[in-house]
Structure formats: C-alpha cells, structure tokens
Design a protein around this motif. Structure first.
Motif, short mmCIF file in Angstrom:
data_model
loop_
_atom_site.label_atom_id
_atom_site.label_comp_id
_atom_site.label_asym_id
_atom_site.label_seq_id
_atom_site.Cartn_x
_atom_site.Cartn_y
_atom_site.Cartn_z
N ILE A 52 0.84 -1.21 0.00
CA ILE A 52 0.00 0.00 0.00
C ILE A 52 0.87 1.26 0.00
N LEU A 53 1.86 1.28 0.86
CA LEU A 53 2.73 2.46 0.94
C LEU A 53 3.56 2.61 -0.34
N LYS A 54 4.11 1.51 -0.83
CA LYS A 54 4.92 1.54 -2.04
C LYS A 54 4.13 2.04 -3.24
N GLU A 55 2.90 1.54 -3.40
CA GLU A 55 2.06 1.95 -4.53
C GLU A 55 1.71 3.42 -4.48
N ASN A 56 1.79 4.01 -3.31
CA ASN A 56 1.44 5.42 -3.16
C ASN A 56 2.67 6.32 -3.02
N GLY A 57 3.81 5.81 -3.47
CA GLY A 57 4.99 6.65 -3.60
C GLY A 57 5.86 6.77 -2.36
N PHE A 58 5.56 6.03 -1.31
CA PHE A 58 6.39 6.09 -0.10
C PHE A 58 7.71 5.35 -0.34
N PHE A 211 -15.83 -1.12 3.33
CA PHE A 211 -15.36 -0.75 4.66
C PHE A 211 -15.40 0.77 4.79
N GLU A 212 -16.16 1.24 5.76
CA GLU A 212 -16.31 2.67 6.02
C GLU A 212 -16.69 3.43 4.76
N GLY A 213 -17.61 2.83 3.98
CA GLY A 213 -18.14 3.49 2.79
C GLY A 213 -17.29 3.35 1.55
N GLN A 214 -16.14 2.71 1.67
CA GLN A 214 -15.24 2.55 0.52
C GLN A 214 -15.28 1.10 0.04
N ARG A 215 -15.37 0.92 -1.29
CA ARG A 215 -15.39 -0.42 -1.86
C ARG A 215 -13.96 -0.91 -2.06
N PHE A 216 -13.71 -2.18 -1.68
CA PHE A 216 -12.38 -2.78 -1.80
C PHE A 216 -12.45 -4.07 -2.62
N SER A 217 -11.39 -4.32 -3.38
CA SER A 217 -11.16 -5.62 -4.02
C SER A 217 -9.83 -6.15 -3.50
N LEU A 218 -9.82 -7.42 -3.09
CA LEU A 218 -8.60 -8.02 -2.55
C LEU A 218 -8.35 -9.33 -3.30
N PRO A 219 -7.32 -9.38 -4.15
CA PRO A 219 -7.13 -10.54 -5.04
C PRO A 219 -6.42 -11.72 -4.41
N ILE A 220 -6.75 -12.05 -3.15
CA ILE A 220 -6.24 -13.26 -2.50
C ILE A 220 -7.39 -13.92 -1.76
N ILE A 221 -7.24 -15.22 -1.52
CA ILE A 221 -8.32 -15.95 -0.86
C ILE A 221 -7.96 -16.24 0.59
N GLY A 222 -8.92 -16.84 1.31
CA GLY A 222 -8.73 -17.11 2.74
C GLY A 222 -9.45 -16.06 3.55
N LYS A 238 -3.34 6.04 8.78
CA LYS A 238 -2.56 7.12 9.40
C LYS A 238 -1.86 7.96 8.34
N TYR A 239 -1.62 7.34 7.17
CA TYR A 239 -0.82 8.01 6.14
C TYR A 239 -1.59 8.34 4.86
N LEU A 240 -2.73 7.64 4.63
CA LEU A 240 -3.41 7.73 3.34
C LEU A 240 -4.92 7.70 3.49
N PRO A 241 -5.65 8.30 2.54
CA PRO A 241 -7.12 8.15 2.53
C PRO A 241 -7.52 6.76 2.04
N LEU A 242 -8.72 6.33 2.39
CA LEU A 242 -9.18 5.00 2.02
C LEU A 242 -9.22 4.77 0.52
N THR A 243 -9.49 5.82 -0.25
CA THR A 243 -9.56 5.65 -1.71
C THR A 243 -8.23 5.16 -2.27
N LEU A 244 -7.12 5.70 -1.78
CA LEU A 244 -5.80 5.29 -2.26
C LEU A 244 -5.39 3.92 -1.71
N ILE A 245 -5.82 3.63 -0.49
CA ILE A 245 -5.55 2.30 0.08
C ILE A 245 -6.28 1.24 -0.74
N ALA A 250 -6.15 -3.43 -4.59
CA ALA A 250 -6.77 -4.10 -5.73
C ALA A 250 -5.76 -4.85 -6.58
N ASN A 251 -4.47 -4.47 -6.51
CA ASN A 251 -3.45 -5.20 -7.27
C ASN A 251 -2.38 -5.78 -6.36
N PHE A 252 -2.80 -6.13 -5.13
CA PHE A 252 -1.86 -6.71 -4.17
C PHE A 252 -1.44 -8.10 -4.62
#
Length: 455
Positions: A52-58, A211-222, A238-245, A250-252
């Motif tokens: 998440i952090l890497k994808e957002n430029g951290f 989650f908290e009004g934001q739609r998520f896709s998570l490409p792993i099972i379990g 703490k570092y990012l808004p839910l939209t960017l998380i 979505a491509n984890f």
C-alpha cells in the motif's frame, strides 16, 4: 536448567543487539518503523502494508519471514527465520537508511521480542494480528507466549498507535487487560473486526467488500485475510485516505505460499503455510466457503521437536475436509512414522480411517489408482474419511505425497498442500535439505499431464 540457559541466551542476544546498534550507528533513528506480530498472518499483513505504501509513492522497505526488501533488492532472510539475528536487523536498517528509505515494516516474532533481538527499536505504529497457541515448547504457557507478543506494544513510541484484532477473542481479552493503564494520549488503540465489513463476496479470484463506505477488491483468498487486510488498512489510514488504500490493495500480489492458487481446473491446487491448528482450521473453512461441492484433500505434516499441535491438526483435516494425506514437515530428530502415527491417532477419533501408508516410493509405484478410488468411495459410503501416510525419512516422502494427492484428485476437488510454502528447506535430523513446495507441485502436475496425454 533450561530457564537459566534461556536467560543466558537472551543476555547474549542483548549484548549483540547493543553492539550491533553501536556499530551501525542506530540506523532506526532515521526511520519510521511499523511493527507486525501475531501467530498467523504476520507475513501477509507485513506485505500488504508495504505494498500500500509503495504503490502510493512512499520510500518503504520491509523485513519479513520470506525476505528483506531494500529498494529493488530482495534478501533471503533464512530457512526458518522470521526476526533475523541481532546483527542482521540493524544491518538491514542501515542499508535501508543509506538508500533513502523512510518507512520500514518489520515482522517480529515472540522469540525475537523476548530474546532482545529488537533492542533499540521503537515503532511509530504496530499491529498484533492474533495470538493463538504456538511455540509452547519454548514459552511453556499461552500466557507467557501472549506476554512475549505484547512486548511489541511496549516498543511503540508515545503518540503512536496499536492496531488490534477484536475477533480474536482470547487475545483481545488479554490485550485489553494489558493496555488498561495505558492512556490514549500515550498510545492510540484501534480495534478492528470483520463485523465492520459489508457486502462481502468471495471466489477463487479473491474478495470484494465495503469498509467505512469505501469499496475494496482483494485478489487473494482465505477469509482470515480479511482480518489481515483490516490490520493493514487501519495502519495505513494514518498516512493515506481509504480511496488510495483501496486502489493499492486491488493489485496486491499474494505472498509466495500464502493461499497461492496454482490452478483452478480441472481441480484446484493451492499451496499455503498453515502449520498451526488455528491456521489450518481457518484455511479449510475458507476453502469450503468458496467451493461448496467437491472434496478437500489435505496434504501436510507436523514438525518434530515442537509443541504438540498434532492432535488438533489431524482432527481439523478430517472434520473439515474429505481426505488426509500425511507427509514430512521438518520431522528433525523424530522418525517421520512416529510423527504421522500421532496425527493418525487423533484423526481416527474424528471419523478418519487409515487406508494405506507408504514406507518408500517403491510401494507408491505399485499403486493401482482404480482400486484406490474404489476403496475411497466405499469409505465415503460408510460415512468414513480416508487417511494416507507417507513415512519415508527423506524429501521423497513429500514428493510422493504431492504426486499421490494430484493423482487421486477428481474434477472439482481441492488439493490443499500446506506447512512449507515459501520455505526453501526440509529438515531431517540436523540436516536442511533443499526443498520448495511450488517447484515440487509444478513438476508433479507436469508429469501428471504428460501421463494423461499418453493414455
């Protein structure tokens, strides 16, 4: 005597940690550190946070069970290691600091915390995914083990945050008591639960949820990965808004050997690391949640010279799946047959029946699979579940067990191979033999396909 030896070992680790930090000039002081511990889910949660952090430029790195990620370089952290030795941690942190990395996600074990391997480390935030029963050969009691995990909280800086799992009832009760005298101004407590999720959908492609009004896709099972995702999301809020998380998750990419789907047709093949009763139970429930029909064929073993997980592992495999195939998972100085005997004993108490065991590959080469299929079906008609055991004290045991499981699988079945995952060795006696589940599975599938084409 053993307690004295542990105290001496811990003191030696402390001395090494102090010396290492002095030698590398306390590199952690230049970094923002995020700690992750727990019985299950540490590696996945660590890599989610990193991603998440890497994808957002951290500028971010990590140290986990699988590897240390420093810039574009990936360093293997060892055969059976989570928290590296006292010299490696500051060494890796120094390498990260020198490359301009600002954030580091550090996976921590109970051993690493108790043995002072993380001396000098302070975290800006941390999460404990869960505290089940593990490593009791070392910690002796669950309470001691839980206290070891909770040491991570003591290493969080004032003004930092701890993210904790409300769904893990026993540890939640323990941690609330542990934190009762900690003021919110000192450390912020963030509790998460799957009950906070809405519109959850699952398939072999992964999850969708809100989650908290934001739609998520998570490409792993379990299903337990929803808990891991909640831990990562709450850390990253703490570092990012839910939209960017959400966009990042979505491509984890699934960590190697963590509910890794190798194929879905004609039958499903999955590699996982589940090696504790809780992890196996959660994994099998998740698989059945996705696919209601078809048989679950579990392939695993239990480590030697470790606390006794074997009873629950055998019971869960038979209760929640249809077939159990036992094999090697680091038997060390124990005879593999003795390890398998103990698992079989408790699997049989849960309606399992030992159908056949193999002392060597010679016996497997003589198998008539039509006869095996008939025996399996007869057991099912009698409302019993078959158990097979591969007892050879060599890596051939695991090769043969995987080959056998794939050979008896039918369309729509799930072959679930667990316990080794990312690990690159298999221990017999004091020797670590080269081994990698993924390579073994792909080779077995290739040979099976060739044989099918010939017939």
């Amino acid at each position: 005597m053993r307690n004295l030896l542990n105290k001496i070992l811990n003191f030696l680790h402390l001395l090494q940690s102090v010396c290492a930090n002095i030698y590398y000039a306390f590199p952690q002081r230049k970094l923002k550190l995020i700690g992750v511990t727990g019985t299950d889910g540490k590696t996945t949660t660590t890599q989610m946070i990193y991603h998440i952090l890497k994808e957002n430029g951290f500028k971010v790195g990590y140290i986990s069970t699988i590897s240390a990620k420093i810039g574009e370089r990936e360093i293997d952290t060892g055969f059976h290691v989570t928290t590296p030795d006292p010299w490696s941690v500051p060494k890796y942190l120094k390498m990260m600091s020198d490359q301009g990395i600002e954030y580091v996600v550090l996976e921590s074990t109970s051993h690493g915390l108790v043995q002072n391997r993380l001396w000098g480390i302070e975290f800006n935030s941390a999460t404990i995914t869960n505290i089940k029963s593990d490593h009791l050969d070392y910690h002796k009691t669950w309470e001691n083990y839980a206290k070891a995990k909770a040491l991570l909280i003591d290493k969080v800086k004032d003004g930092g945050a701890v993210v904790l799992n409300e769904d893990d009832k026993e540890s939640a009760k323990f941690l609330k008591e542990y934190l009762k005298d900690v003021e919110e101004e000192e450390i912020k407590q963030i509790w998460y639960s799957k009950s906070q999720l809405e519109e959850v959908k699952s398939s072999f492609e992964g999850f969708e949820f809100e989650f908290e009004g934001q739609r998520f896709s998570l490409p792993i099972i379990g299903r337990y990965n929803l808990e891991n995702a909640l831990a990562a999301i709450n850390i990253c809020k703490k570092y990012l808004p839910l939209t960017l998380i959400s966009k990042a998750l979505a491509n984890f990419p699934s960590p190697i050997g963590r509910m890794e789907v190798i194929q879905t047709k004609p039958f499903v093949v999955i590699i996982d690391f589940a090696h504790t009763p809780h992890a196996l139970e959660a994994a099998l429930n998740s698989l059945r949640d996705i696919q209601k029909t078809g048989r679950i064929i579990s392939v695993f073993g239990c480590a030697g010279k470790r606390d006794k997980k074997r009873r629950e592992m055998g019971r869960y495999a038979i209760t929640l799946g249809e077939m159990l195939i036992l094999t090697a998972e680091d038997p060390r100085d124990e005879k593999l047959k003795d390890v398998n005997d103990e698992i079989i004993k408790y699997a049989e108490s849960a309606n399992g029946v030992l159908l056949q065991r193999f002392a060597s590959s010679k016996e497997l080469s003589k198998v008539n699979y039509d006869e095996v299929d008939e025996k399996i079906e007869n057991l099912f008609k009698a409302l019993k579940k078959p158990i097979f055991a591969f007892d050879e004290d060599s890596i051939q045991s695991r090769i043969d067990a995987i080959k056998f499981a794939l050979s008896i699988a039918k369309d729509g079945d799930i072959v679930f191979i667990t316990g080794k995952a990312h690990e690159k060795s298999l221990a017999f006696g004091k020797t670590e033999y080269p081994w990698y589940d993924r390579d073994a599975v792909l080779e077995a599938l290739k040979k099976l396909q060739l044989n099918n084409n010939e017939t």
